[in-house]
Design a protein around this motif. Sequence first.
Motif, mmCIF file in Angstrom:
data_model
loop_
_atom_site.group_PDB
_atom_site.id
_atom_site.type_symbol
_atom_site.label_atom_id
_atom_site.label_comp_id
_atom_site.label_asym_id
_atom_site.label_seq_id
_atom_site.Cartn_x
_atom_site.Cartn_y
_atom_site.Cartn_z
ATOM 1 N N SER A 182 8.417 -0.746 -6.746
ATOM 2 C CA SER A 182 7.367 -1.301 -5.886
ATOM 3 C C SER A 182 7.848 -1.418 -4.447
ATOM 4 O O SER A 182 9.045 -1.572 -4.192
ATOM 5 N N LEU A 183 6.902 -1.329 -3.551
ATOM 6 C CA LEU A 183 7.125 -1.606 -2.137
ATOM 7 C C LEU A 183 5.901 -2.312 -1.591
ATOM 8 O O LEU A 183 4.793 -2.112 -2.097
ATOM 9 N N ASN A 184 6.113 -3.112 -0.550
ATOM 10 C CA ASN A 184 4.993 -3.788 0.102
ATOM 11 C C ASN A 184 5.040 -3.445 1.591
ATOM 12 O O ASN A 184 5.935 -3.876 2.315
ATOM 13 N N LEU A 185 4.089 -2.650 2.028
ATOM 14 C CA LEU A 185 4.010 -2.272 3.434
ATOM 15 C C LEU A 185 3.227 -3.316 4.218
ATOM 16 O O LEU A 185 2.277 -3.906 3.706
ATOM 17 N N SER A 186 3.642 -3.501 5.459
ATOM 18 C CA SER A 186 2.923 -4.394 6.373
ATOM 19 C C SER A 186 2.575 -3.637 7.634
ATOM 20 O O SER A 186 3.305 -2.739 8.055
ATOM 21 N N CYS A 187 1.466 -4.029 8.227
ATOM 22 C CA CYS A 187 1.036 -3.450 9.495
ATOM 23 C C CYS A 187 0.555 -4.587 10.381
ATOM 24 O O CYS A 187 -0.411 -5.272 10.036
ATOM 25 N N SER B 183 -4.615 -5.704 1.333
ATOM 26 C CA SER B 183 -5.079 -7.033 1.729
ATOM 27 C C SER B 183 -4.877 -7.172 3.236
ATOM 28 O O SER B 183 -4.232 -6.324 3.857
ATOM 29 N N ARG B 184 -5.421 -8.229 3.803
ATOM 30 C CA ARG B 184 -5.261 -8.445 5.238
ATOM 31 C C ARG B 184 -5.336 -9.920 5.566
ATOM 32 O O ARG B 184 -5.941 -10.708 4.829
ATOM 33 N N ASP B 185 -4.751 -10.244 6.693
ATOM 34 C CA ASP B 185 -4.833 -11.581 7.262
ATOM 35 C C ASP B 185 -5.532 -11.411 8.599
ATOM 36 O O ASP B 185 -4.914 -10.967 9.578
ATOM 37 N N ASN B 186 -6.811 -11.727 8.641
ATOM 38 C CA ASN B 186 -7.592 -11.494 9.859
ATOM 39 C C ASN B 186 -7.061 -12.295 11.047
ATOM 40 O O ASN B 186 -7.055 -11.805 12.172
ATOM 41 N N ALA B 187 -6.619 -13.503 10.790
ATOM 42 C CA ALA B 187 -6.134 -14.359 11.877
ATOM 43 C C ALA B 187 -4.877 -13.782 12.531
ATOM 44 O O ALA B 187 -4.628 -14.008 13.712
ATOM 45 N N LYS B 188 -4.108 -13.027 11.754
ATOM 46 C CA LYS B 188 -2.863 -12.458 12.266
ATOM 47 C C LYS B 188 -2.963 -10.961 12.514
ATOM 48 O O LYS B 188 -1.963 -10.318 12.840
ATOM 49 N N ASN B 189 -4.168 -10.416 12.357
ATOM 50 C CA ASN B 189 -4.371 -8.970 12.558
ATOM 51 C C ASN B 189 -3.324 -8.154 11.810
ATOM 52 O O ASN B 189 -2.704 -7.227 12.361
ATOM 53 N N THR B 190 -3.136 -8.513 10.575
ATOM 54 C CA THR B 190 -2.109 -7.881 9.745
ATOM 55 C C THR B 190 -2.737 -7.363 8.462
ATOM 56 O O THR B 190 -3.587 -8.026 7.864
ATOM 57 N N ALA B 191 -2.301 -6.190 8.061
ATOM 58 C CA ALA B 191 -2.723 -5.609 6.796
ATOM 59 C C ALA B 191 -1.498 -5.335 5.941
ATOM 60 O O ALA B 191 -0.403 -5.084 6.456
ATOM 61 N N PHE B 192 -1.709 -5.397 4.635
ATOM 62 C CA PHE B 192 -0.627 -5.178 3.689
ATOM 63 C C PHE B 192 -1.047 -4.125 2.667
ATOM 64 O O PHE B 192 -2.230 -3.977 2.363
ATOM 65 N N LEU B 193 -0.065 -3.433 2.148
ATOM 66 C CA LEU B 193 -0.324 -2.497 1.058
ATOM 67 C C LEU B 193 0.753 -2.703 0.006
ATOM 68 O O LEU B 193 1.907 -2.302 0.204
ATOM 69 N N GLN B 194 0.370 -3.355 -1.072
ATOM 70 C CA GLN B 194 1.289 -3.560 -2.188
ATOM 71 C C GLN B 194 1.215 -2.331 -3.080
ATOM 72 O O GLN B 194 0.149 -2.002 -3.598
ATOM 73 N N SER C 291 5.912 -1.692 8.630
ATOM 74 C CA SER C 291 7.232 -2.030 8.108
ATOM 75 C C SER C 291 7.168 -2.090 6.586
ATOM 76 O O SER C 291 6.076 -2.118 6.007
ATOM 77 N N GLY C 292 8.345 -2.103 5.961
ATOM 78 C CA GLY C 292 8.406 -2.258 4.513
ATOM 79 C C GLY C 292 8.638 -0.975 3.740
ATOM 80 O O GLY C 292 8.706 -1.002 2.508
ATOM 81 N N GLY C 293 8.743 0.146 4.432
ATOM 82 C CA GLY C 293 8.970 1.403 3.732
ATOM 83 C C GLY C 293 10.416 1.547 3.288
ATOM 84 O O GLY C 293 11.233 0.648 3.464
ATOM 85 N N GLY C 294 10.719 2.704 2.699
ATOM 86 C CA GLY C 294 12.087 2.961 2.274
ATOM 87 C C GLY C 294 12.147 3.835 1.048
ATOM 88 O O GLY C 294 11.179 4.513 0.695
ATOM 89 N N LEU C 295 13.298 3.805 0.403
ATOM 90 C CA LEU C 295 13.554 4.596 -0.805
ATOM 91 C C LEU C 295 13.447 3.705 -2.029
ATOM 92 O O LEU C 295 14.037 2.615 -2.067
ATOM 93 N N THR D 48 5.441 9.922 -2.355
ATOM 94 C CA THR D 48 6.332 10.151 -1.214
ATOM 95 C C THR D 48 5.544 10.715 -0.040
ATOM 96 O O THR D 48 4.846 11.728 -0.170
ATOM 97 N N ALA D 49 5.643 10.037 1.093
ATOM 98 C CA ALA D 49 4.861 10.435 2.265
ATOM 99 C C ALA D 49 5.222 9.526 3.439
ATOM 100 O O ALA D 49 5.919 8.518 3.269
ATOM 101 N N ILE D 50 4.714 9.892 4.594
ATOM 102 C CA ILE D 50 4.720 8.969 5.733
ATOM 103 C C ILE D 50 3.403 8.209 5.668
ATOM 104 O O ILE D 50 2.325 8.820 5.587
ATOM 105 N N TYR D 51 3.496 6.907 5.704
ATOM 106 C CA TYR D 51 2.316 6.046 5.623
ATOM 107 C C TYR D 51 1.957 5.525 7.015
ATOM 108 O O TYR D 51 2.815 5.009 7.740
ATOM 109 N N TYR D 52 0.683 5.677 7.358
ATOM 110 C CA TYR D 52 0.189 5.282 8.670
ATOM 111 C C TYR D 52 -0.846 4.168 8.533
ATOM 112 O O TYR D 52 -1.691 4.201 7.635
#
Length: 122
Positions: free
Chosen positions: A17-22, A70-81, A7-11, A90-94
């Motif tokens: 800046s954008l901050n992606l979450s996984c 960055s990541r939150d191991n307890a929540k199994n979440t990664a972020f990309l600032q 989540s967090g993508g867009g135009l 510009t791309a699709i981020y996986y």
Amino acid sequence: QVQLVESGGGLVQPGGSLNLSCVATGNIVSIHRMTWYRRAPGQLRVLVAAITTSGGTYYADSVKGRFAISRDNAKNTAFLQMNNLKPEDTAIYYCNADKAVVSGQPGYDDYWGEGIQVTVSS
């Protein structure tokens, strides 16, 4: 069953800046490495940034100094600032979860999200 949702993508305009979450869901015990890849139109998917459980990071040269993983191991979440975005970002981020250990399953496996669009344009 393990699922990864980005989540967090867009135009965004150049310089923005954008901050992606996984978020990885399922009966996950651990994930060795979480990685962001991207695929620009007409190009192959390439690694952007990666982070291990212990916090070790790796960045592609094209994003060094602009992106931070960055990541939150307890929540199994990664972020990309992503800062100072450029049209070439510009791309699709996986999101990828590498060597994920799942409760009740032997060994480990590799999982991918469906991807999220990031468009940098004025």
